[in-house]
Design a protein around this motif. Structure first.
Motif, mmCIF file in Angstrom:
data_model
loop_
_atom_site.group_PDB
_atom_site.id
_atom_site.type_symbol
_atom_site.label_atom_id
_atom_site.label_comp_id
_atom_site.label_asym_id
_atom_site.label_seq_id
_atom_site.Cartn_x
_atom_site.Cartn_y
_atom_site.Cartn_z
ATOM 1 N N MET A 1 -6.673 -2.224 -3.604
ATOM 2 C CA MET A 1 -7.310 -1.372 -4.585
ATOM 3 C C MET A 1 -6.450 -0.122 -4.799
ATOM 4 S SD MET A 1 -10.974 0.566 -4.391
ATOM 5 C CE MET A 1 -11.848 -0.695 -5.264
ATOM 6 N N PRO A 2 -6.158 0.223 -6.043
ATOM 7 C CA PRO A 2 -5.361 1.413 -6.328
ATOM 8 C C PRO A 2 -6.083 2.689 -5.891
ATOM 9 C CG PRO A 2 -5.526 0.016 -8.268
ATOM 10 C CD PRO A 2 -6.467 -0.527 -7.243
ATOM 11 N N ASN A 3 -5.304 3.705 -5.581
ATOM 12 C CA ASN A 3 -5.843 5.001 -5.205
ATOM 13 C C ASN A 3 -6.354 5.709 -6.447
ATOM 14 O OD1 ASN A 3 -6.336 7.593 -4.317
ATOM 15 N ND2 ASN A 3 -4.259 7.967 -3.619
ATOM 16 N N LYS A 4 -7.659 5.897 -6.542
ATOM 17 C CA LYS A 4 -8.258 6.544 -7.707
ATOM 18 C C LYS A 4 -8.248 8.063 -7.581
ATOM 19 C CE LYS A 4 -9.422 2.658 -9.659
ATOM 20 N NZ LYS A 4 -9.165 2.227 -10.989
ATOM 21 N N ARG A 5 -7.607 8.573 -6.536
ATOM 22 C CA ARG A 5 -7.565 10.015 -6.322
ATOM 23 C C ARG A 5 -6.290 10.651 -6.886
ATOM 24 N NH1 ARG A 5 -10.928 12.503 -2.991
ATOM 25 N NH2 ARG A 5 -9.296 13.841 -2.161
ATOM 26 N N LEU A 6 -5.573 9.934 -7.720
ATOM 27 C CA LEU A 6 -4.381 10.505 -8.344
ATOM 28 C C LEU A 6 -4.762 11.778 -9.102
ATOM 29 C CD1 LEU A 6 -2.592 7.434 -9.973
ATOM 30 C CD2 LEU A 6 -1.922 8.665 -7.922
ATOM 31 N N ARG A 7 -3.912 12.789 -9.003
ATOM 32 C CA ARG A 7 -4.101 14.012 -9.799
ATOM 33 C C ARG A 7 -3.315 13.818 -11.093
ATOM 34 N NH1 ARG A 7 -2.586 19.198 -7.310
ATOM 35 N NH2 ARG A 7 -3.925 19.984 -8.932
ATOM 36 N N ILE A 8 -4.035 13.780 -12.206
ATOM 37 C CA ILE A 8 -3.432 13.482 -13.502
ATOM 38 C C ILE A 8 -3.589 14.687 -14.420
ATOM 39 C CG2 ILE A 8 -3.485 11.947 -15.505
ATOM 40 C CD1 ILE A 8 -4.683 9.789 -13.610
ATOM 41 N N LEU A 9 -2.522 15.030 -15.120
ATOM 42 C CA LEU A 9 -2.533 16.128 -16.081
ATOM 43 C C LEU A 9 -2.155 15.580 -17.449
ATOM 44 C CD1 LEU A 9 -2.716 19.163 -16.737
ATOM 45 C CD2 LEU A 9 -0.306 19.356 -16.053
ATOM 46 N N ILE A 10 -2.976 15.887 -18.452
ATOM 47 C CA ILE A 10 -2.700 15.487 -19.829
ATOM 48 C C ILE A 10 -2.325 16.748 -20.601
ATOM 49 C CG2 ILE A 10 -3.624 14.433 -21.925
ATOM 50 C CD1 ILE A 10 -5.841 13.197 -20.047
ATOM 51 N N ARG A 112 -0.605 -0.534 -16.701
ATOM 52 C CA ARG A 112 0.694 -1.023 -16.239
ATOM 53 C C ARG A 112 1.511 0.089 -15.593
ATOM 54 N NH1 ARG A 112 3.610 -3.426 -20.803
ATOM 55 N NH2 ARG A 112 1.674 -3.532 -21.931
ATOM 56 N N PHE A 113 1.522 1.257 -16.244
ATOM 57 C CA PHE A 113 2.290 2.380 -15.719
ATOM 58 C C PHE A 113 1.722 2.846 -14.382
ATOM 59 C CE2 PHE A 113 3.629 6.854 -15.482
ATOM 60 C CZ PHE A 113 4.990 6.692 -15.657
ATOM 61 N N ILE A 114 0.411 3.004 -14.304
ATOM 62 C CA ILE A 114 -0.229 3.456 -13.066
ATOM 63 C C ILE A 114 -0.010 2.445 -11.948
ATOM 64 C CG2 ILE A 114 -2.464 3.931 -11.982
ATOM 65 C CD1 ILE A 114 -3.267 5.363 -14.602
ATOM 66 N N SER A 115 -0.022 1.161 -12.268
ATOM 67 C CA SER A 115 0.196 0.157 -11.218
ATOM 68 C C SER A 115 1.602 0.251 -10.626
ATOM 69 C CB SER A 115 -0.064 -1.252 -11.748
ATOM 70 O OG SER A 115 0.950 -1.666 -12.621
ATOM 71 N N HIS A 116 2.562 0.767 -11.402
ATOM 72 C CA HIS A 116 3.918 0.939 -10.881
ATOM 73 C C HIS A 116 4.020 2.157 -9.978
ATOM 74 C CE1 HIS A 116 5.974 -2.281 -12.916
ATOM 75 N NE2 HIS A 116 5.375 -1.950 -14.038
ATOM 76 N N ILE A 117 3.297 3.224 -10.322
ATOM 77 C CA ILE A 117 3.393 4.432 -9.509
ATOM 78 C C ILE A 117 2.376 4.448 -8.382
ATOM 79 C CG2 ILE A 117 4.305 5.786 -11.418
ATOM 80 C CD1 ILE A 117 1.561 7.180 -11.557
ATOM 81 N N ASN A 118 1.362 3.606 -8.473
ATOM 82 C CA ASN A 118 0.276 3.602 -7.505
ATOM 83 C C ASN A 118 -0.147 2.164 -7.226
ATOM 84 O OD1 ASN A 118 -1.827 4.597 -5.926
ATOM 85 N ND2 ASN A 118 -3.226 4.581 -7.646
ATOM 86 N N PRO A 119 0.719 1.389 -6.568
ATOM 87 C CA PRO A 119 0.389 -0.018 -6.343
ATOM 88 C C PRO A 119 -0.820 -0.164 -5.424
ATOM 89 C CG PRO A 119 2.337 0.584 -5.117
ATOM 90 C CD PRO A 119 1.979 1.766 -5.963
ATOM 91 N N PRO A 120 -1.562 -1.254 -5.588
ATOM 92 C CA PRO A 120 -2.701 -1.487 -4.701
ATOM 93 C C PRO A 120 -2.238 -1.541 -3.246
ATOM 94 C CG PRO A 120 -2.711 -3.057 -6.517
ATOM 95 C CD PRO A 120 -1.407 -2.312 -6.570
ATOM 96 N N SER A 121 -3.019 -0.913 -2.377
ATOM 97 C CA SER A 121 -2.677 -0.930 -0.954
ATOM 98 C C SER A 121 -3.311 -2.135 -0.300
ATOM 99 C CB SER A 121 -3.165 0.355 -0.291
ATOM 100 O OG SER A 121 -4.570 0.443 -0.399
ATOM 101 N N SER A 122 -2.747 -2.534 0.815
ATOM 102 C CA SER A 122 -3.279 -3.704 1.517
ATOM 103 C C SER A 122 -4.494 -3.309 2.361
ATOM 104 C CB SER A 122 -2.206 -4.328 2.402
ATOM 105 O OG SER A 122 -1.718 -3.355 3.297
#
Length: 128
Positions: A1-10, A112-122
């Protein structure tokens, strides 16, 4: 499951575009999202932060916002230690993504972009 705690700025001068992207990210489970409407606000958050070791995991930057400020968006992102990853859209270069995308196309690109910077962890995500 990807980390949903990414800090994102728009960073986009269009409130409508910021809101659209923010709603899309919220729908994907990303809630640590901030928006800015001017390049000055972007610089304030990324260069003059009270927390020098707090960074943004992802910056979604309107190329038009940077162009209007007379700044090379790519150089700004690469030379900024507060920004881990950046996606530039709607700019005046051949590398920027188009501004007007349907919601499903924008969602697919972001996923797609987020999956590259934040791949699902095992394992389970750790909270600090």
């Amino acid at each position: 499951m990807p980390n949903k705690r990414l800090r994102i700025l728009i960073a986009d001068a269009s409130r409508e575009q910021c809101g659209r992207i923010q709603r899309l990210l919220s729908g994907l489970g990303y809630f640590r999202v901030a928006t800015v409407g001017t390049f000055r606000e972007l610089v304030t958050l990324t260069h003059y932060s009270c927390e020098p070791f707090e960074n943004f995991d992802l910056l979604l930057l309107s190329g038009e916002l940077a162009f209007a400020a007379g700044v090379d968006a790519g150089a700004f992102c690469q030379g900024n230690p507060q920004i881990r990853h950046a996606m530039i859209y709607g700019g005046r270069t051949e590398h920027a993504l188009p501004v007007v995308l349907g919601t499903s196309a924008l969602q697919e690109i972001l996923l797609r972009f987020i999956s590259h910077i934040n791949p699902p962890s095992s394992g389970k995500d750790r909270t600090f």
